[in-house]
Write an enzyme that holds these catalytic residues in place. Structure first.
Site, PDB file in Angstrom:
ATOM      1  N   TYR A   1       0.862  -1.184   0.000  1.00  0.00           N
ATOM      2  CA  TYR A   1       0.000   0.000   0.000  1.00  0.00           C
ATOM      3  C   TYR A   1       0.892   1.226   0.000  1.00  0.00           C
ATOM      4  O   TYR A   1       1.804   1.328   0.827  1.00  0.00           O
ATOM      5  CB  TYR A   1      -0.893   0.000   1.252  1.00  0.00           C
ATOM      6  CG  TYR A   1      -1.754   1.234   1.398  1.00  0.00           C
ATOM      7  CD1 TYR A   1      -2.845   1.447   0.559  1.00  0.00           C
ATOM      8  CD2 TYR A   1      -1.490   2.186   2.382  1.00  0.00           C
ATOM      9  CE1 TYR A   1      -3.647   2.577   0.699  1.00  0.00           C
ATOM     10  CE2 TYR A   1      -2.290   3.311   2.531  1.00  0.00           C
ATOM     11  CZ  TYR A   1      -3.364   3.504   1.682  1.00  0.00           C
ATOM     12  OH  TYR A   1      -4.161   4.615   1.827  1.00  0.00           O
TER      13      TYR A   1
ATOM     14  N   ASP B   1       9.356   3.020  -0.713  1.00  0.00           N
ATOM     15  CA  ASP B   1       8.343   3.694   0.098  1.00  0.00           C
ATOM     16  C   ASP B   1       8.692   3.415   1.562  1.00  0.00           C
ATOM     17  O   ASP B   1       8.354   2.367   2.102  1.00  0.00           O
ATOM     18  CB  ASP B   1       6.957   3.163  -0.264  1.00  0.00           C
ATOM     19  CG  ASP B   1       5.869   3.752   0.628  1.00  0.00           C
ATOM     20  OD1 ASP B   1       6.203   4.429   1.623  1.00  0.00           O
ATOM     21  OD2 ASP B   1       4.687   3.516   0.337  1.00  0.00           O
TER      22      ASP B   1
ATOM     23  N   LYS C   1       5.241   9.872   8.318  1.00  0.00           N
ATOM     24  CA  LYS C   1       5.036   9.410   9.692  1.00  0.00           C
ATOM     25  C   LYS C   1       6.073   9.965  10.680  1.00  0.00           C
ATOM     26  O   LYS C   1       5.921  11.081  11.154  1.00  0.00           O
ATOM     27  CB  LYS C   1       4.967   7.887   9.711  1.00  0.00           C
ATOM     28  CG  LYS C   1       3.787   7.356   8.863  1.00  0.00           C
ATOM     29  CD  LYS C   1       3.526   5.902   9.088  1.00  0.00           C
ATOM     30  CE  LYS C   1       2.490   5.309   8.143  1.00  0.00           C
ATOM     31  NZ  LYS C   1       1.102   5.514   8.528  1.00  0.00           N
TER      32      LYS C   1
HETATM   33  N1  HOZ Z   1      -4.147   2.903   6.171  1.00  0.00           N
HETATM   34  C1  HOZ Z   1      -3.504   3.348   7.342  1.00  0.00           C
HETATM   35  C2  HOZ Z   1      -2.606   2.328   7.903  1.00  0.00           C
HETATM   36  N2  HOZ Z   1      -1.790   1.615   6.995  1.00  0.00           N
HETATM   37  C3  HOZ Z   1      -4.518   3.765   8.368  1.00  0.00           C
HETATM   38  C4  HOZ Z   1      -4.416   5.196   8.675  1.00  0.00           C
HETATM   39  C5  HOZ Z   1      -5.450   5.701   9.665  1.00  0.00           C
HETATM   40  O1  HOZ Z   1      -6.549   5.189   9.702  1.00  0.00           O
HETATM   41  O2  HOZ Z   1      -5.147   6.648  10.374  1.00  0.00           O
END
Ligand code: HOZ
Length: 433
Positions: A148, A243, A271
């Site tokens: 992802y 990434d 992050k």
């Molecule tokens: N898709 C995010 C984790 N891989 C979640 C982010 C969120 O809900 O804050």
């Protein structure tokens, strides 16, 4: 007899949210869709803890999905943000903190000479693809099934994280024409990438990869995978994009690339570099970054990019991460937790696969090693859902999906680690029956 059912404050907050927010959330996985039940609403967070609106305390193993590496609301970070806030929230103009944070990141990652700050991991990967296409003049990218990289159109194909959680790895609204330029291979499968390159190599601008996958659960690269990708990119004159939004400054100072000999052409970070504020970045050599406006023809911009509060939070967070022994201590904690989970699962007779690097780790309910998305899908996600709720009931906050990684912080002390392991012992036994 009358029965009175009182809603918890979290339930009431979710009801309210559902009236005005899509699914009651601003990011799908938060909706508890795959684990069932209703989301818990957060009142505050401090150190290793999260407190909900009903006054419950949880030990947090999500860490805002990675950024909270020094613990929530660390006094140094809060003070830096407070100081910055008194000088103004956003300028839409240059401030010195931008080059200060950029300098720290560039120094920590030898593959990067220049960076551009953006506001989210999605923006970073989306811009990195544009940069790869601008640099090579080619249209296609290769991504790995179950990885992802945010929600830009060309990356929402066979995607992990929420796409995997909700069983919609290919999003509606992405046109066939865009999806056709995203070529897919299974993670850890060099032969599949070779086959794509043989057929379409001259059209491939870049291979984008999570150097440790964290959106189909936690999946490590095998010993030849990343080096093989590097070789293939060199052979076919295309770019390798790491990434490191999740792994950057999380698994080691700099990122995963500092633990291995493979260097990417373009790196995406997010992050941790924003310490909990919306900050991300993409970076590369000067030659590649000179493609970006205002130096080159590739356009990308942002009103809030390089925002002074985000820069302040990032600088203060990385100052703590840079202290000697920081990552060793983090890794030790993660290993201790993994051992504890492993022992607790074994005692209950439940098969799990567990792995960790630095402050990132994961656990899949499976009796087979997890090397790719097929393996991750074959895991017992119902068991994870039960485990999730058993742990939540015992005051431990896990990701509300078995397709996500977990994160530990420097603020997790002996007592919190012991508390988590004790909760895991009870939870594995509780879900066995
Ligand atoms: N898709 C995010 C984790 N891989 C979640 C982010 C969120 O809900 O804050």
């Amino acid at each position: 007899m009358q029965t009175i059912t009182r809603k918890t404050k979290s339930e009431a907050a979710f009801d309210h949210a559902c009236r005005v927010l899509v699914g009651g959330v601003n990011s799908p996985v938060r909706a508890f869709g795959s684990v069932g039940g209703q989301p818990v609403f957060v009142e505050s967070a401090s150190g290793p803890h999260i407190f909900d609106v009903d006054g419950n305390r949880y030990i947090d193993l999500v860490g805002s999905w990675g950024p909270a590496i020094v613990g929530h609301a660390h006094p140094d970070v809060i003070e830096a943000v407070k100081q910055a806030a008194t000088r103004g929230l956003s300028f839409g103009a240059c401030c010195e903190a931008e080059a200060e944070l950029a300098g720290i990141i560039v120094e920590a990652l030898p593959s990067i000479e220049m960076i551009r700050f953006v506001n989210s991991g999605t923006e970073a990967t989306m811009s990195a693809l544009r940069l790869a296409r601008a640099t090579t003049g080619r249209p296609c990218i290769i991504k790995f099934i179950g990885c992802y990289h945010g929600h830009a159109d060309s990356l929402l194909v066979a995607t992990g994280s929420g796409g995997a959680t909700f069983g919609v790895p290919n999003s509606a609204g992405v046109t066939d024409a865009v999806a056709a330029q995203t070529l897919l291979a299974p993670y850890n499968d060099l032969e599949a990438v070779c086959a794509i390159m043989k057929k379409s190599g001259k059209d491939v601008a870049a291979i984008i990869v999570e150097p440790i996958a964290g959106n189909m659960g936690y999946v490590e690269p095998n010993e030849i995978f990343l080096a093989g990708l590097r070789t293939l990119c060199d052979e076919h004159n295309c770019l390798l994009i790491f990434d490191e939004v999740m792994t950057g400054f999380r698994v080691a100072w700099g990122g995963c690339q500092n633990l291995i000999s493979v260097k990417p052409d373009i790196t995406c970070c997010g992050k941790v570099i924003g310490g909990g504020m919306p900050v991300a970045a993409y970076g590369a050599s000067k030659r590649i970054m000179h493609q970006v406006s205002p130096l080159g023809p590739m356009y990308q911009a942002g009103t809030l990019s390089g925002n002074p509060l985000g820069m302040a939070a990032g600088i203060a967070t990385l100052a703590i991460c840079k202290q000697p022994g920081f990552y060793e201590a983090l890794q030790e904690k993660a290993l201790r937790l993994c051992d504890g989970f492993w022992g607790a699962a074994s005692t209950a007779g439940i098969a799990v696969q567990i792995g960790s690097t630095g402050g990132m780790f994961g656990m899949m309910f499976s009796d087979k090693p997890v090397r790719n998305f097929d393996d991750a899908q074959a895991g017992d996600h119902d068991a994870y859902s039960k485990f999730f709720h058993a742990m939540l009931d015992r005051g431990v906050w896990l990701p509300p999906s078995g397709y996500e990684a977990m994160f530990i912080s420097a603020a997790h002390d002996d007592a919190s680690l012991e508390e988590i392991i004790a909760a895991a012992r009870e939870s594995f036994l509780a879900i066995r029956s």
